[in-house]
Scaffold this motif. Structure first.
Motif, PDB file in Angstrom:
ATOM      1  N   ALA A  31      52.648 102.401  13.313  1.00  0.00           N
ATOM      2  CA  ALA A  31      51.548 101.991  12.247  1.00  0.00           C
ATOM      3  C   ALA A  31      51.776 100.638  11.522  1.00  0.00           C
ATOM      4  O   ALA A  31      51.922  99.501  11.172  1.00  0.00           O
ATOM      5  CB  ALA A  31      52.048 103.042  10.740  1.00  0.00           C
ATOM      6  N   LEU A  74      50.368  97.490  13.839  1.00  0.00           N
ATOM      7  CA  LEU A  74      49.779  97.103  13.639  1.00  0.00           C
ATOM      8  C   LEU A  74      49.424  96.483  12.360  1.00  0.00           C
ATOM      9  O   LEU A  74      48.783  95.400  12.761  1.00  0.00           O
ATOM     10  CB  LEU A  74      49.146  98.328  14.204  1.00  0.00           C
ATOM     11  N   TYR A 123      46.369  94.191  11.161  1.00  0.00           N
ATOM     12  CA  TYR A 123      45.377  94.516  10.704  1.00  0.00           C
ATOM     13  C   TYR A 123      45.127  95.361   9.406  1.00  0.00           C
ATOM     14  O   TYR A 123      45.978  95.736   8.523  1.00  0.00           O
ATOM     15  CB  TYR A 123      45.201  96.559  11.816  1.00  0.00           C
ATOM     16  N   VAL A 159      43.893 100.258  11.634  1.00  0.00           N
ATOM     17  CA  VAL A 159      45.126 100.498  11.771  1.00  0.00           C
ATOM     18  C   VAL A 159      44.270 102.835  11.999  1.00  0.00           C
ATOM     19  O   VAL A 159      44.745 102.751  12.929  1.00  0.00           O
ATOM     20  CB  VAL A 159      46.580 100.818  10.703  1.00  0.00           C
TER      21      VAL A 159
END
Length: 239
Positions: free
Chosen positions: A184, A187, A192, A197
């Protein structure tokens, strides 16, 4: 400031320092060699304690601490969100609070030009190394063009030494992130959005929020941006 000087001996002297006082003496020689007015190494820890060295006047140093200026200083706030060196002129000084702070700083002898290098050390440590001077924009641009890379090297030398001298100031050992938390944060670091994500990890945005908050807590971060910066500085994620 026009002719470049060899900083090799300064770097060697930094390497041989064993106390903050010795480090301060070398910093003064560096300031004189560069022909600038001020050098500052500034570390603010999570508890708000400030540590480092500055050639600013004692009056400004005391006032900065007394007023808790580290909470509103555009240089600290701006550099905290960046990984690369920052010319002060690129920061936002338009707000009423920022203007009042700048006026107070200049009344205490702080120059109109500044160049600050954010430093991220182990376990989320954050510090700044700053060169400050009074001159016109073109002269300053030439100076940064000449010494920019050297200043980055000096900044990290000083920070490494400061960590050696003040081991008790280093944050506690970090808790490891789970594989999903690493995914997480990685990204997000790549730019993102949260929705992107969540889609990439095939989870809901609510579940993603749980991962982010868990990672933030483990990293001792104030927000998501801080969590990303901390994870990068510790080598927990690679972008």
């Amino acid at each position: 400031m026009a002719m470049k000087v060899d900083l090799g001996q300064i770097l060697q002297d930094l390497e041989n320092t064993n106390t903050l006082e010795e480090l301060s003496a070398v910093a003064e020689r560096l300031r004189d060699a560069l022909k600038v007015e001020h050098l500052t190494y500034h570390w603010v820890d999570g508890a708000g304690d400030q540590y480092g060295y500055t050639t600013y006047s004692d009056a400004w140093d005391e006032r900065y601490r007394e007023k808790n200026y580290h909470r509103i200083d555009p240089v600290i706030l701006g550099c905290f969100q960046r990984f690369h060196p920052v010319d002060w002129k690129s920061l936002d000084w338009s707000g009423k609070v920022a203007k009042a702070f700048l006026l107070d700083a200049q009344n205490h002898g702080v120059g109109n030009q500044g160049y600050s290098i954010p430093i991220r050390g182990p376990n989320g440590q954050f510090a700044l190394f700053t060169v400050n001077h009074s001159c016109d924009d073109q002269t300053w641009k030439n100076f940064i063009s000449t010494y920019g890379r050297d200043l980055i090297l000096v900044a990290h030398y000083i920070n490494r030494k400061a960590l050696e001298f003040e081991k008790d100031r280093q944050p506690d050992c970090p808790r490891s992130l789970s594989p999903r938390e690493i995914d997480a944060i990685t990204l997000l670091a790549l730019g993102y959005s949260r929705a992107q994500v969540a889609h990439s990890l095939t989870i809901s945005e609510h579940t993603l929020r749980v991962y982010i908050e868990s990672a933030r807590s483990k990293l001792g971060a104030h927000n998501t941006t801080h969590a990303i910066a901390t994870a990068l500085s510790r080598g927990l994620i690679v972008v």
